[in-house]
Design an enzyme around this catalytic site. Structure first.
Site, PDB file in Angstrom:
ATOM      1  NE  ARG A 226      -3.620  -2.182   2.784  1.00  0.00           N
ATOM      2  CZ  ARG A 226      -3.384  -3.274   3.492  1.00  0.00           C
ATOM      3  NH1 ARG A 226      -2.235  -3.393   4.127  1.00  0.00           N
ATOM      4  NH2 ARG A 226      -4.291  -4.235   3.581  1.00  0.00           N
ATOM      5  CE  LYS A 251      -7.758  -1.148   5.685  1.00  0.00           C
ATOM      6  NZ  LYS A 251      -8.396  -1.232   4.353  1.00  0.00           N
ATOM      7  CG  HIS A 316      -4.790   0.237  -3.928  1.00  0.00           C
ATOM      8  ND1 HIS A 316      -4.022   0.288  -2.779  1.00  0.00           N
ATOM      9  CD2 HIS A 316      -5.729  -0.730  -3.690  1.00  0.00           C
ATOM     10  CE1 HIS A 316      -4.481  -0.591  -1.897  1.00  0.00           C
ATOM     11  NE2 HIS A 316      -5.501  -1.213  -2.427  1.00  0.00           N
ATOM     12  NE  ARG A 319      -3.014  -3.940  -1.046  1.00  0.00           N
ATOM     13  CZ  ARG A 319      -2.568  -4.712  -0.064  1.00  0.00           C
ATOM     14  NH1 ARG A 319      -1.270  -4.905   0.078  1.00  0.00           N
ATOM     15  NH2 ARG A 319      -3.405  -5.285   0.774  1.00  0.00           N
ATOM     16  CG  HIS A 342      -6.388  -9.068   2.008  1.00  0.00           C
ATOM     17  ND1 HIS A 342      -6.535  -9.583   0.734  1.00  0.00           N
ATOM     18  CD2 HIS A 342      -6.159  -7.738   1.853  1.00  0.00           C
ATOM     19  CE1 HIS A 342      -6.399  -8.608  -0.143  1.00  0.00           C
ATOM     20  NE2 HIS A 342      -6.172  -7.483   0.505  1.00  0.00           N
ATOM     21  CE1 TYR A 351      -6.518  -7.822  -6.124  1.00  0.00           C
ATOM     22  CE2 TYR A 351      -6.544  -8.969  -4.024  1.00  0.00           C
ATOM     23  CZ  TYR A 351      -6.437  -7.805  -4.744  1.00  0.00           C
ATOM     24  OH  TYR A 351      -6.238  -6.613  -4.087  1.00  0.00           O
TER      25      TYR A 351
END
Length: 369
Positions: A226, A251, A316, A319, A342, A351
């Site tokens: 990120r 995050k 992004h 990524r 995640h 994805y």
């Protein structure tokens, strides 16, 4: 008599009252009597800074010489005044927001979350500033969603932020009639991530001639970082012996480790020799200060233009492309989830919907016609 049209516009980032009329030497002489009057070459009109009595001042000067039309101005000022963002909070609401902010800080919420929640809560409380906080109900939140968020065509993610912060505020700071269990969230939009092909990524990276810029974008793609994760890296986070990078407090305030490409490691060594960063891995023009987010966005923008890719590519996208290319190379989704940081496997599974590996093996029935 001439007709002078007043309008409320933004000029050079500030609100001004635009004064438009056909060329008239006498009117121009009168207009120049206004304090802070200016001429705009881009707008081809006179203007003064916007303030509460701006229209009154203009009328007092030119009413004897022209008709003053304020319809456009009145419409825009009415919309401006109706927007909660342009109002001031009362003392009680300000104190409640400070208390809510202090609570989040004590719980060690991230600075970005605290900022997002306090700003969202301010908008909500401004909307109901004439109503006691203790009397706010579920119907009020529903009305806010319909009359403010939907009418302004704001995103479902913004609506979700409002719901999250309102629930948290009334759960922790304010006793209310709001029934938290009945507060609903918007249905999630099912949007696929934007993905570049490997060829497009290569074009972007090789369009860069500056070593620092190429390393920054190469790391973003090559490690699926990120923006904040890239800019918060420090030299000690690079483990060159094991070809690993440690992402600190990403995050969700979690650390994670990602593999580092041998090719990028060689680029990093070249970068270190040339720039010798002190505190942050990537520093701006001032030594010891992290690289600026906007400057990074401009680096990517220039690279995309030089690569002649006609797409609105953001950082992004790199990524997303990293994750999708891992899926297409057969990497297990559980590993990809760990690499991206995640919390839920459902986030990573998206994805698989943009991977072309299996889709390309499907034969269209059109080919048999």
């Amino acid at each position: 008599m001439q007709t002078v049209i007043l309008n409320l516009i933004k000029h050079q980032g500030k609100e001004v009252v635009q004064i438009k009329f056909p060329f008239d030497p006498q009117l121009i002489n009168e207009i120049k009597k206004l304090e802070s009057i200016n001429w705009s070459n881009t707008q081809k009109a006179w203007y003064i800074p916007y303030h509460a009595s701006a229209v009154k001042e203009i009328k007092e000067i030119i009413a004897p010489f022209a008709n003053v039309e304020t319809k456009l101005f009145d419409e825009k000022e009415s919309k401006k005044n109706a927007d909660p963002k342009n109002k001031e909070l009362g003392t009680e609401a300000r104190q409640k927001i400070i208390k809510f902010k202090n609570w989040m800080q004590s719980k060690r919420y991230s600075e970005s979350t605290i900022k997002t929640y306090t700003e969202a809560l301010k908008i909500f409380l401004l909307y109901y500033q004439s109503k006691p906080l203790a009397d706010i109900t579920n119907d009020d939140l529903l009305r806010f969603n319909n009359d403010y968020i939907l009418k302004k065509q704001l995103s479902s993610s913004y609506q979700n932020q409002i719901v999250n912060c309102v629930k948290l505020f009334f759960q922790t700071v304010e006793n209310t009639k709001l029934k938290l269990d009945l507060v609903h969230r918007p249905r999630r939009e099912k949007k696929l991530p934007n993905v570049l092909s490997k060829e497009e990524v290569k074009l972007i990276l090789y369009a860069l001639t500056n070593t620092k810029h190429r390393v920054m974008l190469s790391l973003t793609y090559g490690c699926g970082l990120r923006r904040g994760e890239l800019l918060n890296l420090k030299p000690k986070d690079i483990d060159s012996k094991r070809n690993l990078i440690t992402i600190k407090q990403a995050k969700g305030k979690e650390d994670r480790i990602v593999p580092l490409s041998e090719k990028i490691l060689l680029m990093l060594r070249e970068y270190f020799l040339a720039y010798q960063p002190k505190v942050w891995l990537f520093e701006g023009q001032v030594a010891g200060m992290p690289y600026d987010e906007r400057s990074l966005a401009n680096v990517l923008k220039r690279a995309v233009m030089q690569a002649k890719l006609n797409k609105p590519i953001s950082l992004h996208w790199l990524r997303h492309s990293y994750a999708t290319h891992l899926v297409e190379s057969g990497t297990d989704l559980r590993y990809i989830q760990e690499l991206l940081g995640h919390k839920s496997s459902k986030t990573t599974q998206i994805y698989t919907h943009v991977s072309t590996k299996n889709l390309q093996n499907i034969k269209s029935p059109f080919d048999d016609l």
